[in-house]
Scaffold this motif. Sequence first.
Motif, mmCIF file in Angstrom:
data_model
loop_
_atom_site.group_PDB
_atom_site.id
_atom_site.type_symbol
_atom_site.label_atom_id
_atom_site.label_comp_id
_atom_site.label_asym_id
_atom_site.label_seq_id
_atom_site.Cartn_x
_atom_site.Cartn_y
_atom_site.Cartn_z
ATOM 1 N N UNK A 11 0.867 -1.210 -0.079
ATOM 2 C CA UNK A 11 0.123 0.127 0.014
ATOM 3 C C UNK A 11 1.007 1.150 0.087
ATOM 4 N N UNK A 12 1.936 1.427 0.898
ATOM 5 C CA UNK A 12 2.854 2.283 0.811
ATOM 6 C C UNK A 12 3.612 2.545 -0.552
ATOM 7 N N UNK A 13 4.039 1.655 -1.140
ATOM 8 C CA UNK A 13 4.680 1.882 -2.359
ATOM 9 C C UNK A 13 3.853 2.283 -3.369
ATOM 10 N N UNK A 14 2.421 1.723 -3.255
ATOM 11 C CA UNK A 14 1.563 2.479 -4.338
ATOM 12 C C UNK A 14 1.130 3.713 -4.231
ATOM 13 N N UNK A 15 1.120 4.352 -2.782
ATOM 14 C CA UNK A 15 0.710 5.654 -2.331
ATOM 15 C C UNK A 15 1.948 6.359 -3.046
ATOM 16 N N UNK A 16 3.147 6.015 -2.703
ATOM 17 C CA UNK A 16 4.556 6.642 -3.170
ATOM 18 C C UNK A 16 4.414 7.099 -4.449
ATOM 19 N N UNK A 17 4.032 5.952 -5.216
ATOM 20 C CA UNK A 17 3.814 6.180 -6.617
ATOM 21 C C UNK A 17 3.041 7.184 -7.132
ATOM 22 N N UNK A 18 1.807 7.096 -6.531
ATOM 23 C CA UNK A 18 0.711 8.078 -6.864
ATOM 24 C C UNK A 18 1.366 9.699 -6.307
ATOM 25 N N UNK A 19 1.871 9.759 -5.160
ATOM 26 C CA UNK A 19 2.333 11.197 -4.615
ATOM 27 C C UNK A 19 3.378 11.681 -5.511
ATOM 28 N N UNK A 20 4.434 10.909 -6.313
ATOM 29 C CA UNK A 20 5.309 11.202 -7.158
ATOM 30 C C UNK A 20 4.798 11.794 -8.389
ATOM 31 N N UNK A 21 3.491 11.179 -8.902
ATOM 32 C CA UNK A 21 3.129 11.652 -10.148
ATOM 33 C C UNK A 21 3.147 10.906 -11.276
ATOM 34 N N UNK A 22 3.408 9.477 -11.075
ATOM 35 C CA UNK A 22 3.711 8.554 -12.098
ATOM 36 C C UNK A 22 2.341 8.022 -12.498
ATOM 37 N N UNK A 23 1.152 8.215 -11.727
ATOM 38 C CA UNK A 23 0.174 7.375 -12.254
ATOM 39 C C UNK A 23 -0.983 8.506 -12.667
ATOM 40 N N UNK A 65 2.231 7.870 -16.788
ATOM 41 C CA UNK A 65 2.117 9.134 -17.460
ATOM 42 C C UNK A 65 3.057 8.875 -18.890
ATOM 43 N N UNK A 66 3.742 7.991 -19.178
ATOM 44 C CA UNK A 66 4.572 7.938 -20.220
ATOM 45 C C UNK A 66 3.812 6.905 -21.328
ATOM 46 N N UNK A 67 2.720 6.188 -20.871
ATOM 47 C CA UNK A 67 2.389 5.242 -21.829
ATOM 48 C C UNK A 67 0.876 5.208 -21.524
ATOM 49 N N UNK A 68 -0.126 5.110 -22.587
ATOM 50 C CA UNK A 68 -1.727 4.929 -22.443
ATOM 51 C C UNK A 68 -2.008 3.353 -22.237
ATOM 52 N N UNK A 69 -0.809 2.463 -22.612
ATOM 53 C CA UNK A 69 -1.382 1.216 -22.846
ATOM 54 C C UNK A 69 -0.568 0.289 -21.562
ATOM 55 N N UNK A 70 0.601 0.734 -21.479
ATOM 56 C CA UNK A 70 1.461 -0.007 -20.653
ATOM 57 C C UNK A 70 1.766 0.517 -19.177
ATOM 58 N N UNK A 71 2.159 -0.070 -18.193
ATOM 59 C CA UNK A 71 2.829 0.567 -17.054
ATOM 60 C C UNK A 71 4.357 0.709 -17.301
ATOM 61 N N UNK A 72 4.717 1.768 -17.558
ATOM 62 C CA UNK A 72 6.160 1.943 -17.817
ATOM 63 C C UNK A 72 6.600 2.911 -16.961
ATOM 64 N N UNK A 73 7.655 2.653 -16.455
ATOM 65 C CA UNK A 73 8.316 3.719 -15.447
ATOM 66 C C UNK A 73 9.960 3.751 -15.389
ATOM 67 N N UNK A 74 10.227 4.586 -15.027
ATOM 68 C CA UNK A 74 11.841 4.698 -15.039
ATOM 69 C C UNK A 74 12.407 4.747 -13.415
ATOM 70 N N UNK A 75 13.299 4.230 -12.947
ATOM 71 C CA UNK A 75 13.805 4.458 -11.622
ATOM 72 C C UNK A 75 15.145 4.377 -11.681
ATOM 73 N N UNK A 93 3.456 -5.680 -16.202
ATOM 74 C CA UNK A 93 2.264 -6.188 -16.846
ATOM 75 C C UNK A 93 1.097 -5.653 -16.108
ATOM 76 N N UNK A 94 0.207 -5.091 -16.987
ATOM 77 C CA UNK A 94 -1.109 -4.742 -16.445
ATOM 78 C C UNK A 94 -2.099 -5.620 -16.304
ATOM 79 N N UNK A 130 6.801 -8.498 -16.330
ATOM 80 C CA UNK A 130 6.905 -7.385 -17.296
ATOM 81 C C UNK A 130 7.962 -7.621 -18.167
ATOM 82 N N UNK A 131 8.770 -6.307 -18.702
ATOM 83 C CA UNK A 131 9.725 -6.374 -19.416
ATOM 84 C C UNK A 131 10.714 -5.265 -18.791
ATOM 85 N N UNK A 132 12.205 -5.748 -18.895
ATOM 86 C CA UNK A 132 13.267 -5.445 -18.302
ATOM 87 C C UNK A 132 13.718 -4.351 -19.208
ATOM 88 N N UNK A 133 14.478 -3.215 -18.459
ATOM 89 C CA UNK A 133 15.049 -2.200 -19.325
ATOM 90 C C UNK A 133 14.151 -1.566 -20.557
#
Length: 238
Positions: A11-23, A65-75, A93-94, A130-133
């Motif tokens: 739950x904390x991980x998802x909320x952190x993601x939301x607060x950062x603006x990735x979602x 925020x970078x793709x309408x179909x995939x959950x794509x994120x950078x870290x 994978x969504x 998912x897919x790496x890199x």
Amino acid sequence: MNIENEQEFIQGAFFELLNKGWIKGDLKPSLITKQDIEKLEEKYQIEIPSLYKEFLMAYQLPKSIVNDHLFKISGIVNRDKVEGLEPLWLILNRIKDVKSLEKIIDEFRSIAIDYCEAPEGSYLHFLPIGDWGAGWGPLCIDLKLAKKKANKDDESTWSLVWFDHEEFDWKEEYLKEDGLLYGRPAVPDFQTLLEWYFIGTLEQEFENQYQLKLDVQKLSSFEFCGSYWEDKWKDNDM
């Protein structure tokens, strides 16, 4: 971690993601139940790690925020002792429901046999997530390695592994003497993956090391992440 701690961590991980603006939008409760996962485990004769189960049952993985179909994120990750800290893309994978997870498993197994020369039964201990890199190849949980605690200093214990999409002879590249495939090490375990990408536990160290300030605008910039290798991303704007 016990179940309660795992749920709190997820739950904390998802909320952190939301607060950062990735979602994009709000977090929606998952449609996957404990019973769904138990039936899937029985069907495929696998044991899914407890933390990933809680991940699947917590929220529907949203659009990024970078793709309408995939959950794509950078870290910021630390996958290589030589390279050290670096920005790296990740696609997860969504999974809408258990049927979509079954489809992902079946597709991975079909690719292993039909396109990558994998011997029958050598790939059954992998759960694709998912897919790496930057589209390098499928990222999986090695379910055999996931049963033991990972040593971050010993990549042979890492349970998150990947298969290069440019390699089509998995028997030659990944098969060991025990008749099983072993993917390339990616991340020590699923908890570490969420810490790196959702929570951003390495971001402060990266900022201090390179004297720059990270935010979602930088990390979601393909130019910033792509030019990392040419050192163009370096600036002194703290």
